[in-house]
Design a protein around this motif. Structure first.
Motif, mmCIF file in Angstrom:
data_model
loop_
_atom_site.group_PDB
_atom_site.id
_atom_site.type_symbol
_atom_site.label_atom_id
_atom_site.label_comp_id
_atom_site.label_asym_id
_atom_site.label_seq_id
_atom_site.Cartn_x
_atom_site.Cartn_y
_atom_site.Cartn_z
ATOM 1 N N ARG A 105 0.829 -1.206 0.000
ATOM 2 C CA ARG A 105 0.000 0.000 0.000
ATOM 3 C C ARG A 105 0.866 1.259 0.000
ATOM 4 N N ALA A 106 1.920 1.246 0.824
ATOM 5 C CA ALA A 106 2.775 2.430 0.939
ATOM 6 C C ALA A 106 3.495 2.721 -0.366
ATOM 7 N N ARG A 107 3.893 1.693 -1.089
ATOM 8 C CA ARG A 107 4.541 1.908 -2.388
ATOM 9 C C ARG A 107 3.575 2.586 -3.361
ATOM 10 N N ARG A 108 2.322 2.127 -3.362
ATOM 11 C CA ARG A 108 1.329 2.750 -4.237
ATOM 12 C C ARG A 108 1.080 4.195 -3.820
ATOM 13 N N LEU A 109 1.056 4.427 -2.511
ATOM 14 C CA LEU A 109 0.850 5.786 -2.011
ATOM 15 C C LEU A 109 1.966 6.713 -2.459
ATOM 16 N N LEU A 110 3.207 6.269 -2.333
ATOM 17 C CA LEU A 110 4.337 7.118 -2.721
ATOM 18 C C LEU A 110 4.315 7.416 -4.221
ATOM 19 N N ASP A 111 3.937 6.419 -5.017
ATOM 20 C CA ASP A 111 3.817 6.664 -6.455
ATOM 21 C C ASP A 111 2.745 7.717 -6.732
ATOM 22 N N ALA A 112 1.659 7.674 -5.943
ATOM 23 C CA ALA A 112 0.544 8.588 -6.168
ATOM 24 C C ALA A 112 0.848 10.010 -5.693
ATOM 25 N N VAL A 113 1.642 10.158 -4.612
ATOM 26 C CA VAL A 113 1.856 11.500 -4.052
ATOM 27 C C VAL A 113 3.019 12.237 -4.700
ATOM 28 N N ARG A 114 3.868 11.537 -5.440
ATOM 29 C CA ARG A 114 5.003 12.224 -6.060
ATOM 30 C C ARG A 114 4.577 13.405 -6.934
ATOM 31 N N PRO A 115 3.556 13.244 -7.803
ATOM 32 C CA PRO A 115 3.144 14.396 -8.612
ATOM 33 C C PRO A 115 2.664 15.580 -7.764
ATOM 34 N N THR A 116 1.940 15.297 -6.675
ATOM 35 C CA THR A 116 1.468 16.377 -5.802
ATOM 36 C C THR A 116 2.639 17.079 -5.142
ATOM 37 N N ALA A 117 3.615 16.301 -4.656
ATOM 38 C CA ALA A 117 4.794 16.893 -4.006
ATOM 39 C C ALA A 117 5.591 17.734 -4.995
ATOM 40 N N GLN A 118 5.729 17.243 -6.228
ATOM 41 C CA GLN A 118 6.447 17.995 -7.247
ATOM 42 C C GLN A 118 5.688 19.284 -7.605
ATOM 43 N N ARG A 119 4.361 19.177 -7.726
ATOM 44 C CA ARG A 119 3.566 20.354 -8.065
ATOM 45 C C ARG A 119 3.605 21.388 -6.940
ATOM 46 N N LEU A 120 3.639 20.924 -5.698
ATOM 47 C CA LEU A 120 3.751 21.835 -4.549
ATOM 48 C C LEU A 120 5.001 22.689 -4.682
ATOM 49 N N LEU A 121 6.101 22.057 -5.065
ATOM 50 C CA LEU A 121 7.369 22.770 -5.221
ATOM 51 C C LEU A 121 7.326 23.700 -6.435
ATOM 52 N N ASP A 122 6.801 23.206 -7.548
ATOM 53 C CA ASP A 122 6.756 24.009 -8.765
ATOM 54 C C ASP A 122 5.902 25.264 -8.581
ATOM 55 N N GLU A 123 4.751 25.102 -7.925
ATOM 56 C CA GLU A 123 3.887 26.257 -7.687
ATOM 57 C C GLU A 123 4.552 27.264 -6.758
ATOM 58 N N ALA A 124 5.243 26.758 -5.731
ATOM 59 C CA ALA A 124 5.916 27.655 -4.794
ATOM 60 C C ALA A 124 7.021 28.445 -5.480
ATOM 61 N N ARG A 125 7.682 27.853 -6.467
ATOM 62 C CA ARG A 125 8.708 28.590 -7.220
ATOM 63 C C ARG A 125 8.112 29.801 -7.928
ATOM 64 N N LEU A 126 6.827 29.693 -8.271
ATOM 65 C CA LEU A 126 6.138 30.780 -8.944
ATOM 66 C C LEU A 126 5.430 31.713 -7.965
ATOM 67 N N GLY A 127 5.656 31.462 -6.666
ATOM 68 C CA GLY A 127 5.035 32.309 -5.654
ATOM 69 C C GLY A 127 3.600 31.939 -5.350
ATOM 70 N N ARG A 128 3.202 30.703 -5.704
ATOM 71 C CA ARG A 128 1.832 30.262 -5.458
ATOM 72 C C ARG A 128 1.831 28.996 -4.600
ATOM 73 N N LEU A 129 0.671 28.639 -4.102
ATOM 74 C CA LEU A 129 0.507 27.418 -3.322
ATOM 75 C C LEU A 129 -0.580 26.566 -3.942
ATOM 76 N N VAL A 130 -0.421 25.241 -3.861
ATOM 77 C CA VAL A 130 -1.473 24.352 -4.345
ATOM 78 C C VAL A 130 -2.687 24.495 -3.441
ATOM 79 N N GLU A 131 -3.822 24.045 -3.916
ATOM 80 C CA GLU A 131 -5.040 24.132 -3.121
ATOM 81 C C GLU A 131 -4.866 23.378 -1.803
#
Length: 412
Positions: A105-131
């Protein structure tokens, strides 16, 4: 002159030189001290320790000949919680899961959250935050995994690749914060807040140039000033939206403060550092030093714990003790030497037994050859861990395989 005595022979006026037992079990902040109050004497004798070394040059001797019986081990007492923790409502019991069941289960979870974690960083670089809803959903998944088996997710997320460190570090610290919150007895709401603090604590690093963050060599003075500014940058970004809890804002701003006041950015010390922030400091440092970075090879889990314990001025000691109890003195994946002169990898822990995990022995130091892997529960039998070993000379992939796929026979 040092003298070894049974704990029941301790009395006021003695100078304690050393308590014999696990560091996480004794209730005192100092390692050496004079017993000056009845409260300290009572605390010592109720600690679960059975043996104490006293210094006769600095304090009194026993009142009469010391007990001649051989002290026997006793269960360690529960950790004395900080006031903010003691007031928290204990969470309801959870339904546990087996290691291998939760690992999938944890392996599937990590695969699923990677895009969210990456998007969190990308948005912050632009001065924004994810929902905020995205972050809350991620925290909910982390909490569910930790509640099913607290050791699995926090172990797997440590295996992130060096080039994914910047964004997966936030997921790792979030998982560690939830596990630590459970260990401290925080409520569901407080554990969710702790997970959010872990997820967002380093968001200011998104505003630092990647070539500085990932620089393989020493930073210049100007670059170091830039890096040290990330707590303020993160705090400003999180404050701008208005829906971030005050405790999470404080964790973002002050997670690099130290118990002795020598941290940054404000030099806050001791009890003036909020509990959630003290937790974030411990979890952040552990993941940082136990993970591969572009400029640094990871320390082993056991070495990471040992070094943090040695840095006594850095961390709140009650929080650090709880963290050690949460992960174990020898976290999963640690390479250890057994008294039977075998090498083994730690594969699982027993709550309340930080020094006696389940291990998988694979090599005989006596013969110098590998042996068929065998699973050993160190709570049973006579074998025990005598030291942690440097995994450097060993093939890391093979060591990881020993605990990632632990299906070896069980030792009697």
């Amino acid at each position: 002159m040092l003298k070894r005595i049974a704990i029941e022979d301790a009395r006021l006026g003695m100078h304690v030189h050393r308590l014999e037992g696990d560091w996480v079990s004794h209730p005192f902040w100092r390692s050496q001290f004079t017993l000056e109050s009845a409260a300290d004497l009572e605390k010592l004798q109720a600690s679960g320790m059975r043996v104490v070394w006293i210094d006769l040059a600095k304090g009194v001797d026993v009142a009469e000949p010391a007990s001649t019986h051989t002290p026997t081990p006793a269960p360690a007492p529960a950790l004395a919680e900080p006031p903010a923790v003691a007031a928290a409502q204990a969470p309801a019991p959870r339904t546990p899961a087996g290691w291998h069941e939760e690992q999938a289960r944890a392996r599937r979870l990590l695969d699923a959250v990677r895009p969210t974690a990456q998007r969190l960083l990308d948005e912050a670089r632009l001065g924004r935050l994810v929902e905020r809803g995205e972050a809350d959903q991620l925290i909910g998944q982390v909490m569910a995994s930790v509640d099913r088996h607290p050791g699995v997710l926090v172990t797997l997320v440590r295996l992130k690749q060096a080039d994914a460190y910047t964004y997966m570090h936030s997921v790792a610290v979030s998982a560690l914060m939830v596990a630590l919150g459970r260990q401290l007895g925080l409520t569901d709401a407080s554990c969710a807040e702790a997970g959010l603090a872990g997820l967002l604590h380093d968001i200011g690093k998104a505003r630092i140039a990647p070539e500085i963050l990932n620089k393989p060599g020493p930073l210049t003075t100007e670059e170091w000033v830039e890096v040290r500014d990330h707590p303020r940058r993160g705090h400003a970004l999180l404050s701008s939206r208005g829906d971030t809890p005050a405790s999470v804002l404080d964790a973002c701003l002050h997670h690099h403060e130290r118990a002795d006041g020598q941290g940054y950015p404000d030099g806050v010390a001791g009890e003036d550092i909020a509990l959630l922030t003290r937790m974030t400091s411990v979890c952040d440092v552990y993941d940082a030093i136990s993970s591969d970075r572009p400029y640094k090879r990871a320390w082993s889990p056991a070495e990471s714990i040992a070094r943090m314990v040695a840095w006594k001025s850095h961390f709140d000691q009650d929080v650090l003790k709880a963290f050690v109890r949460c992960l174990g003195i020898y976290p999963v994946g640690s390479l250890v030497r057994l008294a039977s002169q075998r090498l083994a990898v730690v594969v699982e822990h027993h709550p309340g037994h930080p020094a006696a995990p389940i291990v998988r022995a694979f090599f005989s130091l006596g013969s110098g050859h590998g042996i068929p892997p065998v699973r050993i529960d160190l709570r049973r039998g006579r074998d025990r861990i005598v030291s942690h070993e440097d995994p450097g000379p060993w093939d890391r992939d093979r060591l990881q395989a020993l605990w990632l796929d632990d299906r070896s026979p069980v030792s009697a």
